[in-house]
Write an enzyme that holds these catalytic residues in place. Structure first.
Site, PDB file in Angstrom:
ATOM      1  N   THR A 193       0.823  -0.987  -0.027  1.00  0.00           N
ATOM      2  CA  THR A 193       0.084  -0.426   0.162  1.00  0.00           C
ATOM      3  C   THR A 193       1.155   1.402   0.204  1.00  0.00           C
ATOM      4  O   THR A 193       0.366   2.644  -0.222  1.00  0.00           O
ATOM      5  CB  THR A 193      -1.060   0.018   1.464  1.00  0.00           C
ATOM      6  OG1 THR A 193       0.001   0.040   2.350  1.00  0.00           O
ATOM      7  CG2 THR A 193      -1.663  -0.901   1.064  1.00  0.00           C
ATOM      8  N   GLY A 228       1.376  -6.958   6.215  1.00  0.00           N
ATOM      9  CA  GLY A 228       0.816  -7.861   6.282  1.00  0.00           C
ATOM     10  C   GLY A 228       1.198  -8.433   7.393  1.00  0.00           C
ATOM     11  O   GLY A 228       1.359  -9.696   7.774  1.00  0.00           O
ATOM     12  N   ASP A 247       0.290  -3.159  18.434  1.00  0.00           N
ATOM     13  CA  ASP A 247       0.697  -3.243  17.147  1.00  0.00           C
ATOM     14  C   ASP A 247       1.169  -1.912  17.193  1.00  0.00           C
ATOM     15  O   ASP A 247       0.648  -1.039  16.301  1.00  0.00           O
ATOM     16  CB  ASP A 247      -0.854  -3.339  17.393  1.00  0.00           C
ATOM     17  CG  ASP A 247      -0.808  -2.304  15.480  1.00  0.00           C
ATOM     18  OD1 ASP A 247      -0.176  -2.879  15.222  1.00  0.00           O
ATOM     19  OD2 ASP A 247      -1.753  -2.138  14.768  1.00  0.00           O
ATOM     20  N   LYS A 274       3.009   4.952  16.738  1.00  0.00           N
ATOM     21  CA  LYS A 274       1.484   4.824  17.200  1.00  0.00           C
ATOM     22  C   LYS A 274       1.908   4.457  18.504  1.00  0.00           C
ATOM     23  O   LYS A 274       0.915   4.863  19.405  1.00  0.00           O
ATOM     24  CB  LYS A 274       1.365   3.093  16.785  1.00  0.00           C
ATOM     25  CG  LYS A 274       1.213   2.858  14.984  1.00  0.00           C
ATOM     26  CD  LYS A 274       0.349   2.067  15.476  1.00  0.00           C
ATOM     27  CE  LYS A 274      -0.487   1.606  13.984  1.00  0.00           C
ATOM     28  NZ  LYS A 274      -1.134   0.557  14.242  1.00  0.00           N
ATOM     29  N   CYS A 328     -16.424 -10.088   9.230  1.00  0.00           N
ATOM     30  CA  CYS A 328     -17.195  -9.463   8.460  1.00  0.00           C
ATOM     31  C   CYS A 328     -17.102  -8.509   9.163  1.00  0.00           C
ATOM     32  O   CYS A 328     -17.239  -6.621   8.511  1.00  0.00           O
ATOM     33  CB  CYS A 328     -18.594  -9.626   8.185  1.00  0.00           C
ATOM     34  SG  CYS A 328     -19.186 -11.484   8.736  1.00  0.00           S
ATOM     35  N   MET A 343     -15.474  -8.511  -2.581  1.00  0.00           N
ATOM     36  CA  MET A 343     -15.884  -9.589  -1.559  1.00  0.00           C
ATOM     37  C   MET A 343     -15.290 -10.626  -1.668  1.00  0.00           C
ATOM     38  O   MET A 343     -15.742 -11.606  -2.845  1.00  0.00           O
ATOM     39  CB  MET A 343     -17.341  -9.861  -1.335  1.00  0.00           C
ATOM     40  CG  MET A 343     -18.086 -10.775  -0.799  1.00  0.00           C
ATOM     41  SD  MET A 343     -17.268  -9.934   1.447  1.00  0.00           S
ATOM     42  CE  MET A 343     -17.724 -12.102   1.678  1.00  0.00           C
TER      43      MET A 343
HETATM   44 CA    CA Z   1      -0.314  -3.248  12.617  1.00  0.00          CA
END
Ligand code: CA
Length: 706
Positions: A197, A213, A336, A363, A629, A670
């Site tokens: 990305t 990923g 994370d 972060k 979902c 999807m």
């Molecule tokens: Ca992450």
């Protein structure tokens, strides 16, 4: 719109926390420009660094220059004139999802990417489309990404437009006509859940690209390719292939010592998914690395250890890919807390000395100033509310963790959240003010080792977890940070937590977009609002500025998306209008912005079909829905970018299993979930959707489920 939640702090907080947990769970779920020529015609000011390009009016690189400062030396649009800013032109990006790209402007041509890694070249003055290229990313790849089918842009040099595709290819196009010059697969294995990305960077004849990923057990790396033909020049892995050897490199042998012998090194993360910077004088390439995989170090490296080189800033030799130095922002990363956030290089006067620094607000909530020659820590202060560490120890350079960081045996409500105090949205450094501008957020996250709690977490436990802490209100911000004194200069609160990247200019303005759909232009010194342009489309991308025929332009992509945090509060644009992606370009005395089409009022909920499911099956379906979902389709509310499953027609109900398992809607983005779900599971999920549809049909305001 659940107004009752907005009035209920615990409720909305709970919704946000669960939505974010859901995000976590998903996780398991012409140019021949000189490279180092110095533009001496531009006086950049006392904090100056030489521009690494001599293209005064262009935006030739991702961060405008190799230092990634995102500062434009243009000043026609300034505090006195900005009131006259209006639309010059706009371009339909043919997207309903998140747009994150930085356009590149060289010699009057703009190169920009849309969703699905599609590239366009436009006349930057008129908006006329010159060419477009679609790499035909397999739509099922949407199932391999955590955070939308976004792309952050191209790199342009030597007549080539280079970009990464979502499915891991690196492609070079002819800048004149968009024809393919070369294409390489950067992935070691297309079965693994890698994605690209981020924007590549080009130095000389080398192209650098990483990938994402780390949420899906891949092993992070950054690669260099030959700009001329796409040959792989080197690859630097960020985490060891083994704890015992043989090792890929000396760096991996060193890194392996920081992983326990029982480490689950089957990938382990550390992906280089966004940030890079380059210092031409030191000839060092800087890359940021991502989180560990899986998140908890307790399972990833049960004997402890720092787990190099996760959540680190790495200085690499761009010729060989050898590691020169590293600084790990979050040793033993387990929340994370990636260090892939935007890095800015500058020369700062610190205690009477000019220091060559690298700045990052990763972060984990601390703003770091490093010596970019050595990697030595110069200072670190928290820029948002932080409870996982009390401070950074200046002797060791390490965070001093609090008891609230450890969730091995007890759940913890951790600030910042896994969304980060600051995320990929690029910062801007103004050498005129000496300030760094970036959008940030206060929001927490419940970390838990009990997987089932990911499905069931609610306010009952949250209140207990908050306990005596005085946690801040959930809010987004634009922050103006003084990196020399390491303090906040000023800030502007923004209702939604997920807003845009930032531009600053010699005109003394800071420009950024918001989830509300506003392009805001504020005084770089005081933060006072000078001008708001409502585009009607939520903005997360960073603005740029450029000059053509003596006229200054500001361009930004509008199109809200990324991870579905499900925070609709403050997201008026998304609620009111179609999220049609647009490239918006502004100039002085431009015209008015036409608002997008109003979102069709959804009307009454259709009567759902009768379900024979038991209460247990519905509950099982709810858990599976949250897991597989909810991050895209919404947990409580629907995210309006994607279908509200509560409104499925009878025909869709009939096709449900073929959609979810058979993949018949892959072309729509999807993917098939046949690897993860059984026929029984899809029955349960559909039963939960029917249950929600029934409740939604009964209530005008849907309340959070227990
Ligand atoms: Ca992450």
């Amino acid at each position: 719109m659940p107004t009752s939640q907005q009035n209920d702090t615990a409720g909305s907080l709970r919704a946000v926390v669960i939505a974010m947990v859901c995000f976590a769970v998903l996780i398991s779920c012409t140019v021949n420009e000189p490279e180092v020529a110095i533009d001496t015609s531009v006086n950049i000011g006392e904090h100056s660094i030489p521009d690494s390009d001599n293209t005064f009016g262009d935006w030739p690189k991702h961060g405008r220059n190799h230092f990634e400062q995102r500062f434009s030396p243009l000043s026609a649009i300034n505090k006195n004139t900005v009131e006259r800013l209006g639309l010059a032109w706009e371009h339909n990006m043919a997207s309903l999802r998140g747009l994150e790209a930085t356009p590149i402007v060289i010699d009057g041509v703009m190169y920009v990417t849309s969703t699905w890694s599609r590239v366009s070249a436009l006349n930057a003055k008129t908006g006329k489309l010159l060419w477009a290229y679609d790499p035909q990313v397999p739509r099922a790849w949407a199932g391999k990404v955590c955070c939308d089918v976004v792309n952050r842009g191209v790199a342009v040099a030597a007549g080539k437009v280079v970009f990464g595709s979502l499915d891991g290819r690196l492609i070079a196009l002819n800048a004149n006509d968009g024809s393919v010059l070369w294409e390489v697969d950067t992935l070691p294995d297309r079965e693994q859940w890698y994605s690209i990305t981020g924007a590549p960077r080009i130095v000389g004849n080398r192209v650098f690209i990483g990938n994402g990923g780390a949420e899906y057990s891949v092993r992070g790396y950054v690669s260099a390719y030959d700009l001329n033909n796409g040959d792989l020049l080197w690859r630097f892995y960020t985490v060891p292939n083994s704890v015992d050897g043989p090792f890929d490199s000396a760096a991996m042998e060193t890194a392996a010592k920081t992983w326990s012998k029982s480490s689950a090194l089957d990938g382990a993360g550390g992906t280089v998914w966004d940030s890079m910077a380059y210092d031409p004088a030191l000839d060092l390439l800087y890359v940021g690395t991502g989180n560990g995989s899986p998140w908890p170090k307790y399972t990833r490296s049960p004997g402890g250890g720092d787990n190099l080189y996760l959540a680190s800033i790495l200085a690499l030799d761009p010729a060989s890919g050898e590691l020169v130095w590293h600084y790990q922002t979050t040793p033993g990363e387990t929340w994370d807390f990636t260090a892939t956030q935007h890095m800015v290089l500058a020369d700062l006067d610190i205690q009477g000395q000019t220091r060559k620094v690298l700045m990052q607000a990763p972060k984990n909530g601390f703003f770091y100033v490093l010596d970019r020659q050595t990697g030595g820590l110069l200072s670190a202060q928290n820029y948002v509310y932080v409870n996982w560490a009390s401070h950074i120890d200046m002797n060791t350079g390490r965070p001093v963790e609090t008891g609230l960081a450890d969730y091995e045996k007890q759940d913890r409500y951790v600030f910042p959240s896994a969304a980060g105090g600051h995320n990929w949205q690029p910062m801007s450094f103004s050498p005129d003010t000496g300030l760094v501008y970036f959008t940030a957020r206060d929001i927490g996250w419940v970390h838990s080792m009990a997987e089932d709690k990911w499905f069931t977490y609610g306010a009952d436990n949250l209140e207990a977890l908050i306990g005596e802490q005085s946690v801040p209100e959930t809010s987004g911000y634009l922050k103006a940070w003084n990196p020399v004194e390491q303090r906040l200069e000023w800030e502007i609160a923004i209702p939604n937590i997920w807003n845009g990247g930032v531009l600053s200019t010699r005109g003394g303005i800071v420009a950024f977009g918001t989830a509300m759909g506003d392009l805001q232009l504020v005084d770089a010194s005081s933060g006072s609002l000078l001008k708001t342009i409502n585009t009607g489309t939520g903005i997360i991308a960073p603005p740029i500025s450029y000059l053509i025929d003596g006229e200054q332009y500001i361009a930004v992509l509008a199109g809200w998306g990324g991870p579905a945090f499900n925070t609709l509060q403050g997201n008026e644009a998304l609620l009111e209008y179609e999220n049609r992606g647009r490239l918006m370009v502004f100039k002085l005395d431009g015209g008015p912005v036409s608002l997008p089409l109003t979102r069709e009022p959804p009307g009454a909920f259709p009567k759902p079909p009768v379900s024979s499911a038991s209460a247990e099956q519905i509950e099982r379906g709810r858990q599976l829905y949250v897991l597989h979902c909810g991050a895209c389709h919404g947990v409580y509310d629907s995210i309006p970018m994607l279908p509200d499953l509560r409104r499925m027609t009878e025909a869709t109900h009939q096709l449900f299993e073929r959609i979810v398992l058979g993949g018949i809607y892959e072309a729509k983005g999807m993917p098939s979930f046949a690897d993860a779900l059984s026929s029984e599971d899809t029955f349960a999920i559909r039963a939960h959707i029917i249950d929600r549809a029934r409740k939604a049909g009964r209530l005008t305001v849907e309340l959070p489920e227990p």
